[in-house]
Design a protein around this motif. Structure first.
Motif: not given
Length: 119
Positions: A71, A74, A96, A100
């Motif tokens: 995370e 990301n 993106k 994800s």
């Protein structure tokens, strides 16, 4: 920006401050990260309680730490993409989406780890 001339202990101290700033920024701007930290806060004590061996405990906790790591990465990708521009671009969307997907894969890995160890 980092002091490019810092060496040794000073470089390590600077790196710690930059890392704390990264955690703060992610906490402030990313709801998913806050949710995953909550997941970690709940699951880590459970892992210590439910894991029978030290290896099981490490695997249970580590699988959730992996989610946090992915995370963070990301969120960094998303921040860079947004810095470049908010207009629609195929490569921006792809970057993106890939970030994800990495988060989703880490969540699936964590779920599988918990299921296999606990069941």
């Amino acid at each position: 920006m980092a002091n490019q001339n810092a060496k040794g202990l000073k470089r390590l101290i600077n790196a710690c401050f930059f890392s704390v700033a990264g955690f703060k920024a992610t906490w402030q701007h990313e709801e998913a990260f806050r949710q995953e930290v909550t997941l970690f806060a709940v699951s880590a004590p459970l892992a210590l309680w439910l894991g029978h061996t030290p290896i099981e405990k490490v695997l249970l906790i580590g699988s959730v730490v992996l989610v946090l790591l992915v995370e963070l990465l990301n969120s960094a990708v998303e921040a860079v993409v947004d810095r470049v521009g908010f207009e629609h671009h195929e490569l921006s969307g792809r970057a993106k989406d890939i970030g994800s997907a990495a988060v989703m894969l880490s969540l699936a890995w964590a779920a599988a780890t918990w299921a296999l160890i606990l069941l």
